[in-house]
Design a protein around this motif. Structure first.
Motif, PDB file in Angstrom:
ATOM      1  N   GLY A 217     -16.620  12.143  31.886  1.00 50.21           N
ATOM      2  CA  GLY A 217     -17.303  12.143  33.142  1.00 50.21           C
ATOM      3  C   GLY A 217     -16.449  11.988  34.375  1.00 50.21           C
ATOM      4  N   VAL A 218     -15.564  11.149  34.054  1.00 51.22           N
ATOM      5  CA  VAL A 218     -14.463  10.859  35.454  1.00 51.22           C
ATOM      6  C   VAL A 218     -13.140  10.910  34.762  1.00 51.22           C
ATOM      7  N   SER A 219     -12.392  10.947  35.943  1.00 53.42           N
ATOM      8  CA  SER A 219     -10.808  10.802  35.658  1.00 53.42           C
ATOM      9  C   SER A 219     -10.622   9.400  36.209  1.00 53.42           C
ATOM     10  N   SER A 220      -9.826   8.607  35.326  1.00 54.46           N
ATOM     11  CA  SER A 220      -9.312   7.385  35.954  1.00 54.46           C
ATOM     12  C   SER A 220      -8.024   7.440  36.885  1.00 54.46           C
ATOM     13  N   GLU A 221      -7.633   8.582  36.676  1.00 54.59           N
ATOM     14  CA  GLU A 221      -6.253   8.900  38.058  1.00 54.59           C
ATOM     15  C   GLU A 221      -6.837   9.514  39.361  1.00 54.59           C
ATOM     16  N   VAL A 222      -7.980   9.988  39.137  1.00 51.93           N
ATOM     17  CA  VAL A 222      -8.511  10.476  40.248  1.00 51.93           C
ATOM     18  C   VAL A 222      -9.346   9.101  40.937  1.00 51.93           C
ATOM     19  N   GLU A 223      -9.863   8.476  39.972  1.00 46.74           N
ATOM     20  CA  GLU A 223     -10.956   7.308  40.731  1.00 46.74           C
ATOM     21  C   GLU A 223      -9.870   6.282  41.368  1.00 46.74           C
ATOM     22  N   CYS A 224      -8.551   6.211  40.795  1.00 47.43           N
ATOM     23  CA  CYS A 224      -7.566   5.390  41.444  1.00 47.43           C
ATOM     24  C   CYS A 224      -7.038   5.859  42.483  1.00 47.43           C
ATOM     25  N   THR A 225      -6.731   7.054  42.497  1.00 50.14           N
ATOM     26  CA  THR A 225      -6.164   7.759  43.748  1.00 50.14           C
ATOM     27  C   THR A 225      -7.295   7.593  45.006  1.00 50.14           C
TER      28      THR A 225
END
Length: 411
Positions: A217-225
């Motif tokens: 449902g989400v991307s950890s890389e996108v959330e961290c960025t």
């Protein structure tokens, strides 16, 4: 005494039953040596060598060929060539596509060795995706609607592209933009990675992000960025008109995190940046259709006064959900001369102009644009003030706001 030339001895061909005749020891194997990247002389030498050991070698592709041997050639390339020869070959499914290693081992053993996986050329499996997923690799040839089916995926890729641009990694930024553009052009939502088979411009990094979003449902890389301090600061600072990536990076390392910090740090701004700070809220607010129509009316009135019959086409970023830009295209009848019309139109609308930036689109003779006949023109970017209606008011209140407008007039 005259010299008498010696009489040449006639060469008599060996009879078929002589000991020098080539004997085929393995009639069930017929070899064809793929000449590309092997060379004619090496191919001839290997053909003589294999025939001397009892192998049957064909100089041309025929229906009897069972083994095709190539050197320094990919299986995809050999397969493509074989498919082009299908009219002469017939059934091509029974042919073994082999690397030169099988041939050399067979010559060393004096008999055909068993075919192993390391001997076979890697041939990609035929794609099983539907015809609707085929897509041109050039974005200008694809139809990209404003409302598409993969908003979550494209927003994630665009965020990573923007962050790569903030880090001055142009290659990665362009790669994410291309992947996002491909997803926007799809006719349906992406449900699994199988839906992406055969699509261009989708690298491993983009596929990894897409896979993570589809599964979790989400991307950890996108959330961290998105939560990083640098990305948020660069996003806010580059949102100021007249501030680029390099200036924003310099301010970030000085401790500036948001536009309000510029006054606290006492930064000296140029004219464009000062105007960007003055109208920061207006330029950060998306343009509504009502505001775009109002600006079109202003431009249309100015154009109609000096060029009767001209047509104004409203364009620009107001059609997208988060853009503060709009523009107009001017179409003039062919019989109308526009000698001093541009100056007249500019003077009419100058009372609404806050700032105008003019840049020459120059194509040098050595550039590709000059060779392909791309016209040179003058681009004008204007910040215009207009009325912004207040919500809940039946009659628009006179409230000035700033818009980015692209002018089509050339000099």
């Amino acid at each position: 005494m005259p010299m008498i030339p010696l009489k040449r001895r006639k060469t008599v061909p060996s009879p078929a039953g002589s000991s020098n005749a080539e004997i085929v020891k393995f009639p069930h194997i017929v070899i064809f040596l793929f000449e590309k990247r092997m060379g004619a002389s090496r191919r001839a030498f290997l053909s003589r060598l294999s025939r001397s050991k009892g192998f049957r070698v064909e100089d041309t592709l025929s229906q009897a060929v069972t083994h095709i041997v190539s050197e320094n050639t990919s299986g995809e390339e050999v397969q493509a060539w074989l498919e082009s020869q299908v009219t002469e070959r017939g059934d091509r499914d029974t042919v073994h596509l082999l690397d030169i290693t099988w041939f050399t081992e067979s010559m060393r053993e004096g008999c055909p060795v068993s075919i192993e996986d390391r001997h076979r050329l890697r041939v990609p499996e035929p794609s099983t995706q539907s015809a609707g997923n085929t897509m041109d690799s050039y974005a200008c040839r694809r139809r990209t609607p404003l409302q598409h089916h993969n908003m979550v995926l494209t927003d994630a890729l665009q965020l990573l592209s923007e962050n790569a641009e903030f880090c001055e990694n142009e290659g990665r930024s362009v790669a994410f933009k291309r992947a996002s553009a491909v997803l926007k052009a799809l006719q349906g939502p992406v449900c699994s990675l199988e839906d992406l088979r055969g699509l261009p411009c989708l690298g491993e990094h983009s596929r990894r992000v897409i896979k993570e979003i589809l599964e979790d449902g989400v991307s950890s890389e996108v959330e961290c960025t998105q939560q990083s301090e640098k990305y948020q600061a660069m996003k806010a600072l580059t949102g100021i008109f007249g501030v680029g990536v390099k200036t924003a990076q310099l301010w970030f390392w000085e401790g500036i995190r948001r536009p309000a910090d510029l006054q606290t740090f006492g930064k000296k701004l140029n004219r464009a940046q000062a105007a960007g700070m003055l109208y920061y809220e207006d330029l950060s607010t998306p343009v509504t259709r009502a505001e775009a129509d109002l600006l079109q009316g202003i431009v249309g009135e100015a154009v109609g006064a000096v060029l009767p019959g001209a047509r104004i086409t409203l364009t620009g970023g107001f059609r997208r959900p988060a853009s503060s830009q709009t523009g107009s295209f001017l179409t003039v009848p062919g019989s109308v001369r526009t000698g001093g019309s541009r100056q007249a139109m500019m003077s009419i609308s100058s009372s609404l102009t806050l700032k105008r930036v003019e840049r020459r689109s120059y194509c040098p003779r050595s550039s590709a644009g000059w060779r392909h006949g791309i016209c040179c023109y003058t681009r004008k970017f204007t910040r215009t003030r207009t009325w912004r209606p207040k919500s809940g008011q039946p009659v628009p209140q006179v409230t000035w706001t700033a818009l980015n407008a692209a002018s089509p007039f050339s000099s």
